[in-house]
Motif scaffolding. Structure first.
Motif, PDB file in Angstrom:
ATOM      1  N   PRO A  41      45.005  42.913  39.056  1.00  0.00           N
ATOM      2  CA  PRO A  41      45.120  44.289  39.348  1.00  0.00           C
ATOM      3  C   PRO A  41      46.113  44.752  39.622  1.00  0.00           C
ATOM      4  N   GLY A 152      37.792  36.580  44.972  1.00  0.00           N
ATOM      5  CA  GLY A 152      36.534  36.434  45.877  1.00  0.00           C
ATOM      6  C   GLY A 152      35.987  35.379  45.240  1.00  0.00           C
ATOM      7  N   VAL A 170      28.683  41.588  46.340  1.00  0.00           N
ATOM      8  CA  VAL A 170      28.933  42.095  45.120  1.00  0.00           C
ATOM      9  C   VAL A 170      28.286  43.570  44.730  1.00  0.00           C
ATOM     10  N   ALA A 204      37.494  43.534  47.852  1.00  0.00           N
ATOM     11  CA  ALA A 204      36.849  44.711  47.234  1.00  0.00           C
ATOM     12  C   ALA A 204      37.202  45.993  48.068  1.00  0.00           C
ATOM     13  N   SER A 223      43.230  43.691  49.608  1.00  0.00           N
ATOM     14  CA  SER A 223      43.072  45.109  49.006  1.00  0.00           C
ATOM     15  C   SER A 223      44.269  45.883  49.618  1.00  0.00           C
ATOM     16  N   HIS A 241      46.847  41.024  53.867  1.00  0.00           N
ATOM     17  CA  HIS A 241      47.519  39.858  53.481  1.00  0.00           C
ATOM     18  C   HIS A 241      48.140  40.152  52.444  1.00  0.00           C
ATOM     19  N   VAL A 243      50.260  37.946  49.304  1.00  0.00           N
ATOM     20  CA  VAL A 243      50.429  36.464  48.761  1.00  0.00           C
ATOM     21  C   VAL A 243      52.078  36.152  48.991  1.00  0.00           C
TER      22      VAL A 243
HETATM   23  N1  LIG Z   1      47.609  41.479  48.580  1.00  0.00           N
HETATM   24  C1  LIG Z   1      47.743  40.558  47.733  1.00  0.00           C
HETATM   25  O1  LIG Z   1      48.545  39.302  47.991  1.00  0.00           O
HETATM   26  C2  LIG Z   1      47.089  40.330  46.613  1.00  0.00           C
HETATM   27  C3  LIG Z   1      46.765  39.231  45.759  1.00  0.00           C
HETATM   28  C4  LIG Z   1      45.945  39.081  44.779  1.00  0.00           C
HETATM   29  C5  LIG Z   1      45.011  40.203  44.468  1.00  0.00           C
HETATM   30  N2  LIG Z   1      45.207  41.326  45.276  1.00  0.00           N
HETATM   31  C6  LIG Z   1      44.080  42.226  45.357  1.00  0.00           C
HETATM   32  O2  LIG Z   1      42.956  41.785  45.752  1.00  0.00           O
HETATM   33  C7  LIG Z   1      42.067  42.732  44.992  1.00  0.00           C
HETATM   34  C8  LIG Z   1      40.892  41.790  43.983  1.00  0.00           C
HETATM   35  O3  LIG Z   1      41.755  41.274  42.920  1.00  0.00           O
HETATM   36  P1  LIG Z   1      41.054  40.192  42.052  1.00  0.00           P
HETATM   37  O4  LIG Z   1      42.253  39.559  41.332  1.00  0.00           O
HETATM   38  O5  LIG Z   1      40.110  39.280  42.731  1.00  0.00           O
HETATM   39  O6  LIG Z   1      40.293  41.393  41.159  1.00  0.00           O
HETATM   40  P2  LIG Z   1      39.336  41.256  40.288  1.00  0.00           P
HETATM   41  O7  LIG Z   1      39.172  39.821  39.651  1.00  0.00           O
HETATM   42  O8  LIG Z   1      39.252  42.673  39.550  1.00  0.00           O
HETATM   43  O9  LIG Z   1      37.824  41.467  41.218  1.00  0.00           O
HETATM   44  C9  LIG Z   1      37.685  42.341  42.302  1.00  0.00           C
HETATM   45  C10 LIG Z   1      36.131  42.391  42.349  1.00  0.00           C
HETATM   46  O10 LIG Z   1      35.670  43.078  43.576  1.00  0.00           O
HETATM   47  C11 LIG Z   1      34.445  43.786  42.941  1.00  0.00           C
HETATM   48  N3  LIG Z   1      34.504  45.076  43.746  1.00  0.00           N
HETATM   49  C12 LIG Z   1      35.109  46.036  43.578  1.00  0.00           C
HETATM   50  N4  LIG Z   1      34.613  47.156  44.366  1.00  0.00           N
HETATM   51  C13 LIG Z   1      33.508  46.858  44.763  1.00  0.00           C
HETATM   52  C14 LIG Z   1      32.516  47.554  45.688  1.00  0.00           C
HETATM   53  N5  LIG Z   1      32.472  48.664  46.088  1.00  0.00           N
HETATM   54  N6  LIG Z   1      31.278  46.619  46.170  1.00  0.00           N
HETATM   55  C15 LIG Z   1      31.190  45.133  45.480  1.00  0.00           C
HETATM   56  N7  LIG Z   1      32.165  44.795  44.722  1.00  0.00           N
HETATM   57  C16 LIG Z   1      33.261  45.372  44.481  1.00  0.00           C
HETATM   58  C17 LIG Z   1      34.597  43.938  41.371  1.00  0.00           C
HETATM   59  O11 LIG Z   1      33.559  44.583  40.768  1.00  0.00           O
HETATM   60  P3  LIG Z   1      33.559  45.299  39.563  1.00  0.00           P
HETATM   61  O12 LIG Z   1      34.209  44.393  38.358  1.00  0.00           O
HETATM   62  O13 LIG Z   1      32.174  45.640  39.351  1.00  0.00           O
HETATM   63  O14 LIG Z   1      34.411  46.279  39.765  1.00  0.00           O
HETATM   64  C18 LIG Z   1      35.506  42.913  41.032  1.00  0.00           C
HETATM   65  O15 LIG Z   1      34.290  41.839  40.950  1.00  0.00           O
HETATM   66  C19 LIG Z   1      42.688  43.707  43.928  1.00  0.00           C
HETATM   67  O16 LIG Z   1      42.791  44.969  44.798  1.00  0.00           O
HETATM   68  C20 LIG Z   1      44.093  42.954  43.810  1.00  0.00           C
HETATM   69  O17 LIG Z   1      45.187  43.973  43.624  1.00  0.00           O
HETATM   70  C21 LIG Z   1      45.992  41.332  46.231  1.00  0.00           C
END
Ligand SMILES: NC(=O)c1ccc[n+]([C@@H]2O[C@H](COP(=O)([O-])OP(=O)(O)OC[C@H]3O[C@@H](n4cnc5c(N)ncnc54)[C@H](OP(=O)(O)O)[C@@H]3O)[C@@H](O)[C@H]2O)c1
Length: 295
Positions: A41, A152, A170, A204, A223, A241, A243
Motif C-alpha cells: 500500500p 493483519g 474484517v 485498516a 495506518s 507505528h 516500521v
Molecule cells: N507504518 C508502517 O510502518 C506501515 C508498514 C506496512 C504497512 N503499513 C500500512 O498498513 C496498512 C495495511 O497494510 P497491508 O500491507 O496489510 O495492506 P493490505 O494487505 O492491503 O491489507 C489491508 C486490509 O485491511 C482491510 N480493510 C481496509 N479497510 C477496512 C475496513 N474499513 N474494515 C475492515 N477491513 C478493512 C482490507 O480489506 P479490503 O481488501 O476489503 O480493502 C485489507 O484486507 C496500509 O495502510 C499500509 O500502508 C504501514
C-alpha cells in the motif's frame, strides 16, 4: 538495466519500465540482482498526492521488499556473489540491480523461493514490531483490524503463537469466512456488534470506534489515519507505528517461516513489464495475499 519508474503522481499509468544506468556499489553496500519484489500500500500512497508518503521528486523508483542474488560485496562482507538474499529496503526495490546496505540484508534460506521471499519483509517486520510495542500481558485481549491483509494476517499468526486471546476484524462476511478458515480465530465484520478488547492492533484505519477498546486500553495503528479524539480520551495510550529496518527482526521472521510458523499468501505474480496491471490490482479492495513483481 531496467527499472520501474514513476514519472508523475497518478494511477498505474504513471509507472513504466525504463532503461537506466546500473547503480554503482559504494563501500558498505552489497549489490543485489533483484529477482522479485512486491507491491505494498505504501507504493500506491507514494504515487498519490496529499498522503503522508507523497513523493516530492520524479522520476522515482518504488518498492520496499527484495528477494534476490548478490552480485558484488566488499571483501570483508558477510555476503558474497551468488548468495540468495532478502531485504527490507525503504525504498527503491523495483529495479533489476539495487545497492543495499549490508545491515538491511539477510541470507534467504534455500527452503524459501524468491517469489515467496519477496512477500515477506515489510508486512512481517511491521507486524512484529507493532505487536511488540503493545506489550500484551497475561489476561489481556487483542483485536487485529484488517485481518485478511498482509500486516493483519501476520499479526494474527504472531499473536496466536504468543497465545494471546485474540480476534480479527474484517470488511465483510466473505472475508470473515476466509479468515476463520485460515487462522481458526474469531472474526468480526465491521458492521457487527464487537466486544471491547484491552488492546487493538489497527491495520485498516479504523480509529473512531470507542466500543472496540476497553477504557484505559492500548491501541497501535500502522495506518496513516488520525485516531479520533474520543478514542484518544478513552485509551491509556495510542501510537502510530512506523516500521524500522532491523536485521534481527527479519531474522526472527525468516526463522518462523522456515519452521512453518508464519505463512504468506500470494494473490498474483506479474513481470516488471506488467507493473500497471499489478498496481491496478493492488489498488482494489478484496485481495487475499501479496502482489509480486518478478524482474
Ligand atoms: N507504518 C508502517 O510502518 C506501515 C508498514 C506496512 C504497512 N503499513 C500500512 O498498513 C496498512 C495495511 O497494510 P497491508 O500491507 O496489510 O495492506 P493490505 O494487505 O492491503 O491489507 C489491508 C486490509 O485491511 C482491510 N480493510 C481496509 N479497510 C477496512 C475496513 N474499513 N474494515 C475492515 N477491513 C478493512 C482490507 O480489506 P479490503 O481488501 O476489503 O480493502 C485489507 O484486507 C496500509 O495502510 C499500509 O500502508 C504501514
Amino acid at each position: 538495466m531496467k527499472a520501474i519508474q514513476v514519472t508523475n503522481y497518478g494511477g498505474p499509468e504513471a509507472a513504466s519500465v525504463q532503461s537506466v544506468d546500473t547503480p554503482i556499489k559504494n563501500k558498505g553496500d552489497v549489490l543485489v540482482s533483484v529477482i522479485a519484489s512486491s507491491v505494498n500500500p505504501v507504493d500506491i500512497k507514494h504515487m498519490t498526492p496529499g498522503t503522508v508518503q507523497e513523493i516530492d521528486q520524479f522520476p522515482m523508483v518504488l518498492g520496499w521488499d527484495i528477494a534476490g542474488i548478490v552480485i558484488e560485496a566488499d571483501k570483508d562482507s558477510a555476503f558474497q556473489a551468488g548468495d540468495r538474499v532478502l531485504a527490507l529496503h525503504p525504498q527503491g526495490s523495483w529495479q533489476q540491480v539495487v545497492p543495499v546496505q549490508e545491515n538491511q540484508l539477510l541470507k534467504l534460506p534455500e527452503d524459501i523461493d524468491f517469489i515467496y521471499g519477496a512477500s515477506i519483509p515489510l508486512g512481517t517486520v511491521t507486524a512484529l514490531q507493532a505487536l511488540r510495542k503493545l506489550k500484551i500481558k497475561q489476561g489481556e485481549t487483542l483485536l487485529v483490524t484488517g485481518a485478511l491483509g498482509s500486516v493483519g494476517g501476520y499479526a494474527i499468526e504472531l499473536a496466536k503463537q504468543a497465545k494471546i486471546p485474540l480476534a480479527g476484524l474484517v470488511r465483510n462476511k466473505e472475508q470473515k469466512k476466509m479468515c476463520e478458515d485460515l487462522f481458526d480465530v474469531t472474526m468480526y465484520v465491521s458492521d457487527e456488534t464487537i466486544p471491547a478488547f484491552t488492546t487493538v492492533f489497527d491495520t485498516a484505519g479504523i480509529l473512531g470506534r470507542t466500543e472496540i477498546l476497553q477504557p484505559q486500553g492500548r491501541l497501535i495503528t500502522v495506518s496513516d489515519d488520525k485516531v479520533s479524539l474520543n478514542v484518544e480520551k478513552q485509551a491509556l495510550w495510542t501510537e502510530h507505528h512506523f516500521v524500522r529496518t532491523n536485521q534481527e527482526d527479519l531474522q526472527t521472521i525468516v526463522a518462523l517461516f522456515s519452521k512453518g510458523k508464519l505463512h504468506s499468501r500470494i494473490e498474483a505474480v506479474y513481470s516488471m513489464n506488467e507493473i500497471q496491471e499489478a498496481l491496478k490490482l493492488a489498488s482494489q479492495s478484496g485481495n487475499n495475499g501479496k502482489i509480486i513483481i518478478v524482474f
